[in-house]
Motif scaffolding. Sequence first.
Motif, PDB file in Angstrom:
ATOM      1  N   ASN A  33      35.839  43.826  39.937  1.00  0.00           N
ATOM      2  CA  ASN A  33      36.663  42.831  40.624  1.00  0.00           C
ATOM      3  C   ASN A  33      36.123  42.589  42.026  1.00  0.00           C
ATOM      4  O   ASN A  33      35.620  43.510  42.672  1.00  0.00           O
ATOM      5  N   PRO A  41      41.987  37.958  45.372  1.00  0.00           N
ATOM      6  CA  PRO A  41      40.873  37.836  44.428  1.00  0.00           C
ATOM      7  C   PRO A  41      39.981  36.638  44.769  1.00  0.00           C
ATOM      8  O   PRO A  41      40.459  35.608  45.251  1.00  0.00           O
ATOM      9  N   LEU A  42      38.691  36.786  44.538  1.00  0.00           N
ATOM     10  CA  LEU A  42      37.721  35.730  44.788  1.00  0.00           C
ATOM     11  C   LEU A  42      37.272  35.128  43.459  1.00  0.00           C
ATOM     12  O   LEU A  42      36.724  35.821  42.605  1.00  0.00           O
ATOM     13  N   GLU A  43      37.493  33.836  43.305  1.00  0.00           N
ATOM     14  CA  GLU A  43      37.111  33.133  42.080  1.00  0.00           C
ATOM     15  C   GLU A  43      35.773  32.432  42.261  1.00  0.00           C
ATOM     16  O   GLU A  43      35.416  32.032  43.363  1.00  0.00           O
ATOM     17  N   THR A  58      32.940  34.945  38.685  1.00  0.00           N
ATOM     18  CA  THR A  58      34.208  35.643  38.602  1.00  0.00           C
ATOM     19  C   THR A  58      35.317  34.706  38.147  1.00  0.00           C
ATOM     20  O   THR A  58      35.299  33.501  38.429  1.00  0.00           O
ATOM     21  N   GLY A  62      39.444  37.198  40.059  1.00  0.00           N
ATOM     22  CA  GLY A  62      38.354  37.900  40.706  1.00  0.00           C
ATOM     23  C   GLY A  62      37.580  38.842  39.812  1.00  0.00           C
ATOM     24  O   GLY A  62      36.627  39.492  40.260  1.00  0.00           O
TER      25      GLY A  62
END
Length: 842
Positions: A33, A41-43, A58, A62
């Motif tokens: 993650n 969270p990083l998308e 991702t 994430g």
Amino acid sequence: MLRSPFRLLVFLTVFIVPTSGWAQVAEGLIKGNLLNTKGQPLENISVSLKKAGMGVNTAEDGSFQLRAGAGSQLLHISGLGYITQELTVDVVAGKTTTVPALTLAINPHQLSEVTVTETRTNNQRPTSISKLPIASLDLPQSAVTIERQVLEQQQVLRLSDALVNVSGLYVTSTTGGIQEELGSRGFAYGSNNTFKNGVRFNNGVMPEASALERMEVLKGSTAILYGNVAAGGVLNLVTKKPQFERGGSVGLRVGSYGFFKPMVDVYGAIGSSEKAAFRLNGSYEQSNSFRDEVQAKRVYVNPSLLFELTPKTTLVLEGDLLRDNRTPDFGIGAINYEIQPSRSRFLNVAGARNQTTQTSATATLTSRLTDIWQVRAVGGYQRYDNELRSATRPVASGVAATYGNLTRGLQRTETGENYFLAQLDLTGKLRTGRLEHTLLLGADADQYQTTTLAYNNPASPTKANTAISTFDIINILDRSKIIAQPAERLNGFEDLVRHTLTQGNTRRAGFYAQDLLSLSEKVKVLAGLRWSYQETPSDVYYYNTVLNTNNKVAGTFQDNRRFDQAFSPRVGVVYQPIKTTALFASYANSFQPNAGQDANGASLAPSTFDQYEVGVKNDLFHGLLSANVTAYRIVNDNLAQTYLGLLTGADGKTAPNLNTNIKELAGQVTSKGVEVDVQSKPMLGWTVITGYSYNHTAYTRSNIYENGSRLRYNPAHTANLSLFYNFGNAFGNSTFLRGLTAGLTTYYVGDKMAGRNTRQYDPLTGKPFVDASGNPTTDAFKLISIPNYTLFDASLGYTYQRYSVRVKLANILNELSYNLHDDNSVNPIAPRTFSATASYRL
């Protein structure tokens, strides 16, 4: 002559065999993650295996998971505006290795050093033009996306430079040298099939390519999504968007024939805001031409704003301004339907010009209602103005076959268009029992307000019921030849008089629904239906009636009204034997409104198109290569054609129909073909794009044209191959060569025709053509075979820190061929040319 394309087809179809039967490599799974410094969270952050060059992005939460060979693997983690990280992971065959949560820090100061590579394959990426949030692999339709990296590597200047990456999408003609008319699968695109950021734009002027982020092509039927569109497919141009990280570039492109183009692109947050960002693209262009006396100037500005209204709602405002001023150029002419080879012959008059101004504004509001439901609203406006002053087109039959003498007239038009669009889409997912649904519900409405002012020849002061139509007479083979001129001549464009003012106000609306139904992990069904309504009022005001064959009275209006509606169904099945392979089959129906009326005086119903498509999509070599093959058949079974029966007059007598506006839905056109598209991700520094298309579109039932005769402008064969190599991959990051790239692009067009299809029916008599003995024959029209050609382009690029230089040599072999419209715009393709671009990243 056609061996090369067929060899390429055989070579490419080898890739269609799924890889499940190939030798397997011991693998394990890496999971993890990514978070930002706030723990969110990083998308859409790239996570790749540095050695192999393959990777994933991702997910929304994430998370990522990536298959890798057993042993020590180096993960490369990068995202725009974040500090790049690398992490060593020990992978165990058959087991899952979980990486502890990683935090990426923002690094806007080093943004220019971050290289972002799209790690998803062409089949894994959704396309905004399809409106569904699904991967192309789940779509029972052929779709191709060309990203900005490819456009920059190829140094794309015009849209035609980018089309070489998509099989079966081609330039049909370049009428007057002022536009690039496109076609696919045997049908012309027109303005109904071309979009910018999801909104239709008038393709009467060449769009600006320097502002493009990507180009999306959805082939085949798209009527369920967009209503009245041609059967071949749609093209969507996506422009660059605002970003919160500050950056940009300035550049200068120069080239052959006095080409000069400065460019600027800047973006960043507005002040110190974390909720508002901007972007501004702009360019100025001027050039001469390999064509005698042809010049062009254009200015382009593309501002845009991004507002994060809430954590789940964004608003994007985009504008466009393009002013294009160039010499109209209808080419080199033809004599008796035969091209007289030349690259430079210019047949227009001094002072000819084509001026176009196109402005647009688009607002896109996107809101995530929940984690799985999203609403998207789009509002758009476009203004298009054009003024044309030119010699009349040099028609092949209007050129003296023996001596090459051409009588030139003058033409003048002024066109204005307002276009409005409103569109609302709701997408999301739900489950009913064991079934999963991906839904699209939508509605759209648009309106065209058009005005066209046409000028006519003035009346002769000495001859009753006669117009002065000649400007001069020249010889197209010898411009120095002295030819006797008529006594009464046009002196210039100001001699032309207003003839008609046509005002249109087309209004359209549609409602549509689609459901991608997952019956199992391997079987999916896409089904949908659209209802479309179209109202087309048109008023014609007559200023002048000299030689007006409709016998209209000057100063009067002619009011026209027509109303159309149609249902457009669609159904497709996708079968995925393995996760990287999809077999699909689909059926769709589309429509095209018709002008004119039937024998009873009623408006003609729309023509309908049945489209059948089957294909296979494959991601090979662990996603490094996407290879797709599609076969299709499109049938227009109720083509509008001139009514050849007898008409009953007011006196009760019958006579042949001499009015070509009186028609019947009795013809048929059939298009069939195969398309192959192959794209690779970067591997050991190499990337590949290649493809092949075959198309045969012909009249399969007609009372006007010979059955089996092909429709014009559609090449039977196209083939393309682009190779790019990044030397930095081979020589490491510490060498001078790390910034060096090279590319080669080749594009083949074969068996393409223009001119005019021969007719079996004489519109002057309303009867079939017959010879002196009374036997059936045809008229003097002829098709013109366009020479096959293969283009080779080569490019080199070098980047050092913030500086970059790219050079390109186009049409290396100096191939000569032509783009033709009918027989009256024979435009040579460009010869060997050189260009260079220098840029600096801000």
